[in-house]
Design an enzyme around this catalytic site. Sequence first.
Site, PDB file in Angstrom:
ATOM      1  N   SER A   1      -0.192 -41.260  20.763  1.00 27.22           N
ATOM      2  CA  SER A   1       0.177 -42.541  20.170  1.00 27.22           C
ATOM      3  C   SER A   1       1.478 -43.075  20.783  1.00 27.22           C
ATOM      4  O   SER A   1       1.597 -43.174  21.994  1.00 27.22           O
ATOM      5  CB  SER A   1       0.276 -42.386  18.648  1.00 27.22           C
ATOM      6  OG  SER A   1       0.272 -43.640  18.001  1.00 27.22           O
TER       7      SER A   1
ATOM      8  N   ASP B   1      -6.593 -43.873  18.940  1.00 24.48           N
ATOM      9  CA  ASP B   1      -5.355 -43.084  18.844  1.00 24.48           C
ATOM     10  C   ASP B   1      -5.649 -41.611  18.538  1.00 24.48           C
ATOM     11  O   ASP B   1      -6.232 -41.284  17.515  1.00 24.48           O
ATOM     12  CB  ASP B   1      -4.509 -43.701  17.723  1.00 24.48           C
ATOM     13  CG  ASP B   1      -3.115 -43.139  17.644  1.00 24.48           C
ATOM     14  OD1 ASP B   1      -2.917 -41.974  18.007  1.00 24.48           O
ATOM     15  OD2 ASP B   1      -2.220 -43.865  17.191  1.00 24.48           O
TER      16      ASP B   1
END
Length: 270
Positions: A37, A152
């Site tokens: 992320s 993600d």
Amino acid sequence: MLALVLGGGAAKGYAHIGVIKLLEELNIKPELVVGASMGALVSAFYAVGYQVKEIEDIACQIDGRKKNSLFPIRLNARGLINGKAIVKHLSQYLGNKKIEELPIKYAAVTTDIEEHKELVITKGDLVQAVRAAISIPVVFIPHHYQGRILVDGGFVNPVPVDVAVNLGATRIIAVNVLRYINYESEILTSTQAGNAKFNMRSVATEVFDYVFSRLIDFSVSKASHCLLMNINTGGIKLTQFERARFAIELGYQEALIYREKLARFVIIKT
């Protein structure tokens, strides 16, 4: 091989820059960086060769107006943000760099939601790798890349220490900017009732923090030599991308707590 692993945390992830600042001061130079992320984004700049002051300056350019232009919200059945603006922004600094040509080894962690697999990107277009790694489910439209549907990876592996191990790291400095809870298990016994009151939001927050903490512990357990740095970023919210300078300084001050441990850790013989 010494690796630096940077976890997810949206705007809290700016604190990673403060940690890197301390590493530079201590002349600690990782040979591999792995990011999930926001950690994938920050580590991309580091792997390209930007100095920490340059990364800080770029981050601090984002004010309230710039944030709104980078993350324009549009109603879409697949997500709220299409990611085109952030790709254009990143391309200004990361260009058309190929991961395999970077001066520091780099890996971004993503999740293939169609195949139900964690995918680690270690080659190809750097900007595309970052775009995939920051694709927060529901918020960002999933990223189509190399025939995959990617989101993600931080929701499954928030601080991907095990990925660094699999890539050959023998010593790992891992940085977590999310709230960390030392979740314990014990047999139920009677105790005095507390006065805490929980609503739906606070219950959800506690449970998510428990889950992420357990996932972090699991990943760290895969490494023989890992220093986990839990950075307290309680002073910044996930969406406050306009508060980069505050978050960076917060990260630096929190990292100073680990200064002596870092100095000892990097001379461990493996």
